[in-house]
Design a protein around this motif. Structure first.
Motif, PDB file in Angstrom:
ATOM      1  N   PHE A 187      82.178-138.231 -23.053  1.00  0.00           N
ATOM      2  CA  PHE A 187      83.403-138.971 -22.821  1.00  0.00           C
ATOM      3  C   PHE A 187      83.363-140.142 -23.792  1.00  0.00           C
TER       4      PHE A 187
ATOM      5  N   HIS B  64      87.909-137.033 -23.506  1.00  0.00           N
ATOM      6  CA  HIS B  64      86.864-136.039 -23.734  1.00  0.00           C
ATOM      7  C   HIS B  64      86.670-135.849 -25.233  1.00  0.00           C
TER       8      HIS B  64
ATOM      9  N   HIS C  11      83.491-130.318 -16.062  1.00  0.00           N
ATOM     10  CA  HIS C  11      84.527-131.263 -16.451  1.00  0.00           C
ATOM     11  C   HIS C  11      85.906-130.643 -16.249  1.00  0.00           C
TER      12      HIS C  11
ATOM     13  N   ASP D 280      92.633-137.496 -20.861  1.00  0.00           N
ATOM     14  CA  ASP D 280      92.555-137.004 -19.473  1.00  0.00           C
ATOM     15  C   ASP D 280      93.220-138.077 -18.609  1.00  0.00           C
TER      16      ASP D 280
ATOM     17  N   PHE E 252      81.418-129.383 -24.559  1.00  0.00           N
ATOM     18  CA  PHE E 252      81.566-130.793 -24.229  1.00  0.00           C
ATOM     19  C   PHE E 252      80.478-131.591 -24.930  1.00  0.00           C
TER      20      PHE E 252
END
Length: 142
Positions: free
Chosen positions: A103, A92, A65, A85, A100
């Motif tokens: 999304f 994110h 990412h 982003d 992560f």
């Protein structure tokens, strides 16, 4: 800074006396007391409340990412960090250790050039959507 204008702490270097940031832009604190800094609009650097480096997201060479122009960051009451982003049209969500998660919002949700972020006391996520010059409110957490 204290109420009378005295500087209480400066966060600038890691233990090896190397700069932590190249171009700090935005700052917020998470539930753990960590300081989350958007650096050069392309990464988030997190240090603990003592100023010691914890992690950088995305981690160079280790993440699939990327962030292409971050203009917003907010932390929720569970310790997750949300990052706008801008050029990739997504938000994110990372955990308090920089991993992560998902999304949260993408272009399919109507996100186009997201900028500022906020979470209110009802658990709603507020997003400044630069493409349409509006602020949108999404149910995030209850």
């Amino acid at each position: 800074m204290s109420l009378n204008g005295q500087i209480k702490q400066t966060i600038q270097y890691n233990k090896q006396n190397e700069p932590l940031f190249s171009n700090p832009q935005l700052v917020t604190e998470n539930i753990n007391g960590d300081i989350c800094v958007v650096d050069d609009y392309s990464a988030v650097v997190v240090v603990d409340k003592g100023g010691q480096f914890r992690f950088k997201y995305p981690e160079s060479g280790k993440s699939t990412h990327t962030i292409d122009d971050c203009y917003g960051i907010v932390c929720d009451k569970l310790g997750y960090i949300l990052i706008s982003d801008y050029r990739n049209n997504r938000i994110h969500q990372i955990d308090s250790d920089g991993k992560f998660v998902q999304f949260v919002l993408t272009e399919q949700h109507g996100i186009r050039y997201p900028r500022g972020l906020s979470i209110d006391d009802k658990g709603q996520l507020w997003v400044c959507n630069n493409d349409s010059f509006e602020v949108r409110v999404y149910k995030y957490r209850s």
